[in-house]
Design a protein around this motif. Structure first.
Motif, PDB file in Angstrom:
ATOM      1  N   TYR A 110       0.959  -1.272   0.173  1.00  0.00           N
ATOM      2  CA  TYR A 110       0.043  -0.199   0.018  1.00  0.00           C
ATOM      3  C   TYR A 110       1.023   1.237  -0.044  1.00  0.00           C
ATOM      4  O   TYR A 110       2.131   1.156   0.623  1.00  0.00           O
ATOM      5  N   LYS A 111       0.429   2.219  -0.572  1.00  0.00           N
ATOM      6  CA  LYS A 111       1.055   3.469  -0.614  1.00  0.00           C
ATOM      7  C   LYS A 111       1.093   4.303   0.757  1.00  0.00           C
ATOM      8  O   LYS A 111      -0.003   4.067   1.368  1.00  0.00           O
ATOM      9  N   LEU A 112       2.283   4.600   1.448  1.00  0.00           N
ATOM     10  CA  LEU A 112       2.353   4.985   2.652  1.00  0.00           C
ATOM     11  C   LEU A 112       2.518   6.231   2.783  1.00  0.00           C
ATOM     12  O   LEU A 112       3.123   7.194   2.139  1.00  0.00           O
ATOM     13  N   SER A 113       2.104   6.826   3.759  1.00  0.00           N
ATOM     14  CA  SER A 113       2.009   8.326   4.065  1.00  0.00           C
ATOM     15  C   SER A 113       3.320   8.687   4.956  1.00  0.00           C
ATOM     16  O   SER A 113       3.837   7.610   5.380  1.00  0.00           O
ATOM     17  N   GLU A 114       3.713   9.664   4.874  1.00  0.00           N
ATOM     18  CA  GLU A 114       4.626  10.342   5.725  1.00  0.00           C
ATOM     19  C   GLU A 114       4.608   9.978   7.095  1.00  0.00           C
ATOM     20  O   GLU A 114       5.723   9.455   7.966  1.00  0.00           O
ATOM     21  N   THR A 115       3.548  10.054   7.705  1.00  0.00           N
ATOM     22  CA  THR A 115       3.371   9.556   9.193  1.00  0.00           C
ATOM     23  C   THR A 115       3.441   8.210   9.296  1.00  0.00           C
ATOM     24  O   THR A 115       4.098   7.910  10.268  1.00  0.00           O
TER      25      THR A 115
END
Length: 292
Positions: A110-115
């Motif tokens: 899955y595309k990861l957020s910076e958080t």
């Protein structure tokens, strides 16, 4: 930990049927790197086919590498796992066996957020006291971190202390250098950009090239650091075609084929990776002959 210079990447040799590790041959590959005067050894990176190893095999390679190097140079252990839980487990193991640092990549389905990425690094940092090299390699890991974000992690996560940048964008290296006032060590992970990266202030160059061409990468690093730009340029262009080739052909396949051509069998890469075809092997042989 003050790390600089050439960080050498060993391939992971397998048995002829590709089902088992060949640790004796791994020792021989590590010896080749040490003879090439690398300043550190980084096991279980892309060249080491870490993604194709079982957990047991991964641990065997990590343990054997630390034991065989025996403190002669620092050992960095690569970690690129889908789950934070597994990354923590490997980071703790790296510390337990006596590694000097870890090179941590965020690996993504899955595309990861910076958080999410920040929390991944922070959790690993809290679980192991080893210095962390923040590794940006979107082509392999599916995650692209900006210079600003990586510096944010270095500034705010206890053990995050250095960066490896492998996008091939020299502007990112300039950005890391300027935004950190040259205080955060960063390493080049893009072989054919070695000359530009070192001139941009990189602390070192992470490469599997010394497996096949000896101390030529070290000579290039030393020439840049001593200010001998004419020598550095000559050394770089001598190596350039080879450096570009091993990346475009696949590091594990190219390096293993090259070792075989030099009479140092390391087995084939693990499927679905394939060894170099005959024309590519001939081209590699010609380049290695020319590099002496």
């Amino acid at each position: 930990m003050n790390l600089s210079g050439i960080i050498g990447y060993p391939v992971t040799p397998f048995s002829p049927d590709n089902k088992q590790l060949d640790l004796n041959k791994l020792g021989s590959v590590i010896d080749v790197l040490l003879e090439a005067e690398v300043d550190a050894i980084a096991a279980l990176g892309s060249a080491g086919e870490a993604a194709y190893l079982s957990e047991e095999e991964w641990k065997q390679v990590a343990e054997y590498t630390v034991k065989h190097v025996a403190g002669r140079v620092p050992v960095i252990i690569g970690i690129a796992e889908l789950t934070t839980e597994q990354a923590v487990k490997y980071a703790q193991h790296a510390h337990h066996i006596g590694a000097n640092a870890i090179m941590l990549s965020p690996f993504s389905y899955y595309k990861l957020s910076e958080t999410e990425i920040f929390q991944h690094y922070e959790t690993v940092s809290e679980a192991s006291p080893l210095p962390i090299m923040v590794y940006n390699n979107p082509a392999t890991c599916g995650v692209d971190m900006t210079p600003e974000f990586m510096l944010k992690m270095v500034n705010n996560i206890k053990n995050a202390s250095m960066i490896k940048e492998s996008t091939g964008d020299i502007q990112r290296m300039h950005k890391i250098y300027t935004l950190s006032d040259g205080k955060v060590p960063f390493f080049n992970g893009c072989n054919h950009m070695a000359l530009e990266a070192l001139h941009a202030g990189a602390s070192g160059w992470c490469t599997a090239a010394p497996c096949l061409i000896g101390d030529k990468p070290k000579q290039l690093f030393d020439a840049v650091k001593s200010g001998d730009n004419k020598k550095a340029k000559a050394l770089f262009y001598q190596q350039y075609e080879f450096l570009e080739f091993i990346v475009s052909s696949g590091l594990a396949a190219a390096v293993k084929s090259g070792l075989s051509l030099q009479g140092k069998e390391a087995g084939n890469p693990r499927k679905p990776l394939l060894p170099l075809n005959k024309p590519a092997q001939q081209r590699l042989k010609s380049m290695l002959d020319n590099l002496g």
